[in-house]
Design an enzyme around this catalytic site. Sequence first.
Site, PDB file in Angstrom:
ATOM      1  N   CYS A 109       9.926  -1.043  22.372  1.00  0.00           N
ATOM      2  CA  CYS A 109      10.127   0.260  23.034  1.00  0.00           C
ATOM      3  C   CYS A 109       9.184   1.340  22.501  1.00  0.00           C
ATOM      4  CB  CYS A 109      11.580   0.709  22.916  1.00  0.00           C
ATOM      5  SG  CYS A 109      12.071   1.251  21.268  1.00  0.00           S
ATOM      6  N   GLN A 135      -9.574   9.387  10.238  1.00  0.00           N
ATOM      7  CA  GLN A 135      -9.339   7.945  10.418  1.00  0.00           C
ATOM      8  C   GLN A 135      -8.331   7.463   9.375  1.00  0.00           C
ATOM      9  OE1 GLN A 135     -13.385   5.843  11.043  1.00  0.00           O
ATOM     10  NE2 GLN A 135     -13.888   7.828  10.166  1.00  0.00           N
ATOM     11  N   ASN A 136      -7.963   8.362   8.461  1.00  0.00           N
ATOM     12  CA  ASN A 136      -7.096   7.953   7.355  1.00  0.00           C
ATOM     13  C   ASN A 136      -5.644   7.885   7.791  1.00  0.00           C
ATOM     14  OD1 ASN A 136      -9.444   8.027   5.976  1.00  0.00           O
ATOM     15  ND2 ASN A 136      -9.016   9.892   4.838  1.00  0.00           N
ATOM     16  N   CYS A 154      14.197  -2.056  14.787  1.00  0.00           N
ATOM     17  CA  CYS A 154      14.171  -0.778  15.507  1.00  0.00           C
ATOM     18  C   CYS A 154      15.585  -0.193  15.610  1.00  0.00           C
ATOM     19  CB  CYS A 154      13.582  -0.992  16.902  1.00  0.00           C
ATOM     20  SG  CYS A 154      13.579   0.518  17.891  1.00  0.00           S
ATOM     21  N   CYS A 196       8.220   0.408  17.016  1.00  0.00           N
ATOM     22  CA  CYS A 196       8.857  -0.760  17.625  1.00  0.00           C
ATOM     23  C   CYS A 196       7.850  -1.490  18.518  1.00  0.00           C
ATOM     24  CB  CYS A 196      10.059  -0.313  18.452  1.00  0.00           C
ATOM     25  SG  CYS A 196      10.874  -1.683  19.282  1.00  0.00           S
ATOM     26  N   ARG A 219       0.828  -1.216   0.000  1.00  0.00           N
ATOM     27  CA  ARG A 219       0.000   0.000   0.000  1.00  0.00           C
ATOM     28  C   ARG A 219       0.860   1.263   0.000  1.00  0.00           C
ATOM     29  NH1 ARG A 219      -3.684  -1.187   4.846  1.00  0.00           N
ATOM     30  NH2 ARG A 219      -4.992   0.574   4.266  1.00  0.00           N
ATOM     31  N   HIS A 221      -6.205   6.596  13.662  1.00  0.00           N
ATOM     32  CA  HIS A 221      -5.788   5.229  13.304  1.00  0.00           C
ATOM     33  C   HIS A 221      -4.330   5.150  12.853  1.00  0.00           C
ATOM     34  CE1 HIS A 221     -10.324   4.195  12.599  1.00  0.00           C
ATOM     35  NE2 HIS A 221     -10.011   4.277  13.869  1.00  0.00           N
TER      36      HIS A 221
END
Length: 239
Positions: A131, A102-103, A146, A128, A71, A120
């Site tokens: 952490c 919400q995008n 991470c 991570c 995506r 969202h």
Amino acid sequence: MAISPELRRRFAEARRVLVLTGAGVSAESGVPTFRGGGNTTVWKGMPFDVISSAEMLERNLPAVWEWFDYRRDFMEALMPNPGHYEIAHWQERFPEFTLVTQNIDGLHQKAGSRDVIELHGNIWRARCVACRSTHDMSGTKRPEACLECGDSLRPDVVLFGEFLPPGAFELAAERAATCELCIVIGTSGLVYPAAGLPEIAKSAGAYVCEVNPEPTPLSGICDEVLMGKAGEVLPLLRS
Ligand code: BJW
């Protein structure tokens, strides 16, 4: 498109405005919606609420990454549309303006919107699992692990069954409870707690207006429903 004199007056006079957006506002930029048009997004035979879920993350993190990498690649070239730009313009127009989305695509920010409350998360960040430090992936390759502690990374988005980012909904709910005008754009109104915001605004006395080509479960509580595409309807509000 008929916009009532009442909405025109409220739009002209409002000081505190809250806008809630969903996938429909990015549809005209080429981002597929989740449930729009009677279909649902499917990835490799899995409905999105299976692949975009806390359970899948536990079971198969690489599969979740594959879906989000796909995506990001697809979204990289996409640009904001007139709906995003109109909303960005509103932040200068109203003294107290809150944009809640919400995008996860970052197109509001690309259009110039600031201080966006992202309920969202954001597809351009990794987080991570240990952490919780976040890593910006816009324009760069996803780090393997991470950079702070070396543990696994996950997309910094809110999957089904996960809690929203700390404080995000609380701030949005506070603004919803004090706004005079609430404009709900391009959301099916099915996913909670986001879908509860227009209800909070309505109960607190705000004028609630929906912009969507289809009716939604929220339409019934709205004072006005403007049936049409965000990119076509929103610019009409200021004229
Ligand atoms: C246009 C247009 C154009 C097209 N112009 N418009 C209360 C009751 C029941 C269930 C729950 C509840 N509270 C919580 C839940 C559980 C769950 C939930 O809501 N489930 C329901 C579906 C039943 N919620 C959660 O799990 C949330 N977490 C939570 O509540 O934590 C507390 C908790 C934890 C554990 C247990 C219980 C509670 C988290 C929700 C996270 C949602 N995540 C997703 C995926 C993000 C990652 C990814 O992208 O893969 O977020 S799901 C997906 O839906 C995505 C969207 O942000 C979200 C909303 O979708 P949206 O934006 O409305 O898009 P569509 O496609 O549905 O609609 C598009 C609309 O646009 C349509 O209406 C079109 O007509 C319109 N349109 N073209 C204007 N041009």
